[in-house]
Design a protein around this motif. Structure first.
Motif, PDB file in Angstrom:
ATOM      1  N   GLU A 550      62.375  28.684  55.282  1.00  0.00           N
ATOM      2  CA  GLU A 550      63.666  29.166  55.342  1.00  0.00           C
ATOM      3  C   GLU A 550      64.687  28.244  54.578  1.00  0.00           C
ATOM      4  O   GLU A 550      65.516  28.815  53.953  1.00  0.00           O
ATOM      5  N   LYS A 553      64.142  29.098  51.066  1.00  0.00           N
ATOM      6  CA  LYS A 553      64.669  30.427  50.669  1.00  0.00           C
ATOM      7  C   LYS A 553      66.393  30.198  50.414  1.00  0.00           C
ATOM      8  O   LYS A 553      66.739  30.937  49.665  1.00  0.00           O
ATOM      9  N   GLU A 706      60.399  28.168  61.964  1.00  0.00           N
ATOM     10  CA  GLU A 706      61.690  28.421  61.302  1.00  0.00           C
ATOM     11  C   GLU A 706      61.931  29.871  61.663  1.00  0.00           C
ATOM     12  O   GLU A 706      61.187  30.726  61.741  1.00  0.00           O
TER      13      GLU A 706
END
Length: 706
Positions: A550, A553, A706
């Motif tokens: 995460e 990203k 996450e």
């Protein structure tokens, strides 16, 4: 005026009360060594065999049909007879009882005589033990319980039928039994206690019989826990026979009962105390029985484990025998083929099979990458292999949530899968974990068409070289490493589609990582400035950080938004780091050390960079010149470019950067190398990527959601 019969019956009731009073004294007696010797002195078995199980089934049937009718009677209902469930083989029962009817009758008479004569329970118990001296312990309790079932059953038949059958009514009149119904509520505590004691007696008897049926090939009578249980069975037998005498005394006491006997509460207390003791015996024996079954299961598991181990080690004509032994014998388990239809195991016969072994936490990325290999270049006849998924789960915690998770994973896998995780033989799971080294990370064990294990974990070489490593043998893996060198192609493989173009254009390629956005902006800006000053082509690619999906990203989105560099998508980031880990484990699997293997040292350095929260960078050129550094060093070098600009123009960018980095001393650093537990093992000695000193080993447990 009292009749002779009533006086006689009153006398019997008085004597039974005396027996109950004697029980109070003996009940407190401890099961000490002297008592054990006394009980053992009555035991002189002659080896005769008594098939007690069918007899016990009849006893349980009688007593379990009697107890509800006691409740019915004391609650004011009229007697009735239910049909017995015919769940036993009548011919087997007849055969078992044919030679034992006399001894059962003899015990009936002995119990009745002792109870009527006012003998104490201990003396009556010892008398029955002496009468049954030639029988085994389980036969003693079953035969005594059979005698009690006869007396108790006959007694309650009369009570039930006396209101509707003239013969039963006359017998009940002679025994003065009609008062039972009249005083049913007063007698209820006593009958409740009687019911509890009878149920406890049945439980202990079943337990004793069960001990005698344990398979001798898996558990020895001379070794704990069975030896401990057998040492307590004589005492348990004693107390069961004692309980039979106590119950019989209660029944005898009901004959011609007087008001003071009816209203007395001491008898119920005595029965409850005895029921408590017998229940305690049952709980203890039951705990030993559980330990025995645990030992039996362990022995069976080891036997099956050794059998599977022999099957794996002995050359086979094909792989079918091994595939069949993977699954449990109790049922016919089937597989689901890639089309999710049921097929038998022999569909994989004489094929190259990869046993994909994982828990239910296998990642979507792993499935997608493996699917690409399975469906990709495998079309040629030379790459004809199949994959079979074997999920390893904890059966003790299995629930509907895990069931749905399994079904969900099964539905997206384009290869063969088991019908259910429980289909896998427990001994095979033990082998998978202890011999093939499965812990949590997925592994793929290679079986050739003859069932020979070619590699205990082919996933490493599949992640590194793909289908070109077929048939995924350890020998093929070793040969690949002999021809390999630490190059840009080995590090990146085909993850960066633009790489061939960049290399042909003689550009400097920088791969970098980390999760601190401030460092990323400073580093990319400074590095672009250096490239511009040197008038060289530069391409930068962000490849994130392992196990930080995460965060990576989010950072990838910012990098693209600010046009700082190229950035990989999730699957590529995951594959890059897992591929590096696979390189390390593959090297470890082949016994390579950092002293004699440069590739392993470079891989461990890269993984150590990733273990830190700081950034890092590695620079390559088409000529395979390479330099790498942690985030602080490389950023410091780029920001102080004016100090080595002249050198860079003379030597070239990468040689000059290397020289600059070598001149930076870092007395204070903390390098971490985080490795997941894997079948390949953990290296015992690791050198620091910064200073070359041996690193300390710690254990870390991590849960990252996450």
């Amino acid at each position: 005026m009292a009749t002779p019969i009533s006086l006689l019956l009153s006398s019997l009731a008085s004597k039974s009360q005396q027996l109950v009073r004697n029980e109070r004294q003996m009940l407190a007696a401890s099961d000490d060594g002297a008592m054990m010797k006394l009980i053992q002195s009555t035991h002189a078995p002659d080896g005769r065999f008594v098939d007690v199980k069918p007899i016990l089934q009849v006893i349980v049937s009688v007593l379990h049909h009697t107890i509800p009718n006691i409740d019915h009677a004391v609650n004011g209902g009229t007697g009735h007879i239910d049909a017995l469930d015919d769940r036993t083989n009548s011919s087997a029962i007849d055969g078992a009882l044919d030679a034992l009817a006399y001894i059962v009758h003899k015990i009936c008479c002995e119990v009745s005589c002792k109870c009527s004569g006012g003998a104490d329970a201990h003396a009556a118990t010892m008398g029955i033990l002496n009468m049954l001296s030639s029988y085994s312990w389980d036969a003693k309790v079953v035969l005594t319980l059979a005698a009690f079932a006869v007396n108790f059953g006959e007694f309650w038949l009369i009570v039930q039928l006396c209101t509707s059958n003239s013969l039963a009514k006359s017998v009940a009149l002679l025994k003065q039994l009609p008062d039972i119904l009249e005083h049913s509520q007063t007698l209820k505590p006593r009958f409740d206690a009687l019911n509890k004691l009878i149920n406890a007696m049945i439980d202990v008897t079943k337990c004793i019989v069960e001990f005698t049926e344990l398979p001798s090939e898996f558990i020895s009578i001379d070794v704990p826990p069975l030896s401990i249980a057998m040492s307590h069975i004589p005492t348990a037998t004693y107390w069961i026979i004692w309980s039979v005498v106590a119950c019989a005394a209660q029944i005898t006491g009901l004959v011609g009962m007087r008001h003071e006997f009816i209203t007395s509460t001491s008898e119920a207390w005595e029965l409850s105390s005895l029921a408590h003791k017998v229940s305690g015996i049952h709980e203890y024996l039951q705990s030993l029985l559980r330990l025995c079954y645990q030992r039996i299961d362990e022995e069976k598991l080891m036997e099956a484990f050794e059998d599977f181990k022999r099957t794996i080690e002995i050359p086979q004509t094909d792989n079918l025998k091994i595939l069949l032994k993977i699954f449990r014998k109790e049922e016919t388990y089937y597989l689901l083929n890639p089309d999710k239809t049921k097929v038998l195991n022999d569909v994989l016969r004489r094929k190259h099979v990869l046993l994909l072994i994982s828990d239910l936490d296998i990642s979507q990325e792993e499935i997608r990458v493996l699917e690409a290999l399975y469906k990709g270049e495998r079309v040629s006849s030379e790459l004809n292999y199949e994959i079979l998924w074997l999920p390893i789960v904890d059966r003790s915690t299995w629930n509907d949530g895990y069931e749905q998770k399994f079904l969900s994973l099964q539905s997206i896998m384009p290869w063969y899968t088991v019908n259910h995780p429980f289909a896998i033989e427990p001994a095979v799971i033990k082998y998978i974990m202890e011999v093939w080294g499965f812990v949590k990370k997925p592994i793929a064990v290679t079986l050739d068409p003859k069932g020979k294990v070619l590699c205990p974990n082919a996933l490493n070489m599949m992640w590194i070289w793909g289908n070109s490593a077929f048939p995924f043998s350890s020998e093929k893996e070793e040969n690949f490493w002999k021809a390999e060198a630490w190059t840009l192609e080995l590090l990146v493989d085909r993850l960066e589609p633009n790489l061939p173009t960049w290399v042909s254009q003689q550009k400097v390629v920088c791969f970098y990582g980390g999760v601190q956005m401030e460092w990323i902006e400073s580093f990319t800006t400074a590095t672009k400035g250096v490239a511009k000053a040197l008038d060289i082509g530069l391409e930068m690619v962000y490849i994130g950080k392992n196990n930080s999906k995460e965060r990576v990203k989010k950072i990838t989105g910012l990098i693209k938004e600010k046009q700082l560099s190229h950035a990989w998508e999730d699957d590529n980031v995951w594959f890059f780091w897992n591929r590096l880990e696979s390189m390390l484990y593959s090297k470890i699997q082949h016994g390579k050390t950092i002293e004699n293997d440069a590739i392993k040292q470079e891989v461990m350095t890269m993984l150590a960079y990733d273990g830190s929260e700081n950034g890092w960078a590695v620079f390559f050129t088409g000529s395979d010149e390479m330099v790498r550094a942690n985030g602080d060093k490389v950023l410091s070098s780029m920001e102080s470019f004016d100090k080595w600009e002249k050198l860079a123009k003379q030597m070239g960018f990468i040689p000059a950067l290397r020289k600059q980095l070598e001149g930076i001393t870092d007395d204070h650093h903390c390098t971490r190398l985080i490795l997941p537990e894997n079948s390949g093992g953990i290296p015992e000695r690791v050198q620091c990527a910064e200073c070359g000193r041996p690193m300390e080993m710690y254990f870390m447990y991590r849960c990252c959601v996450e």
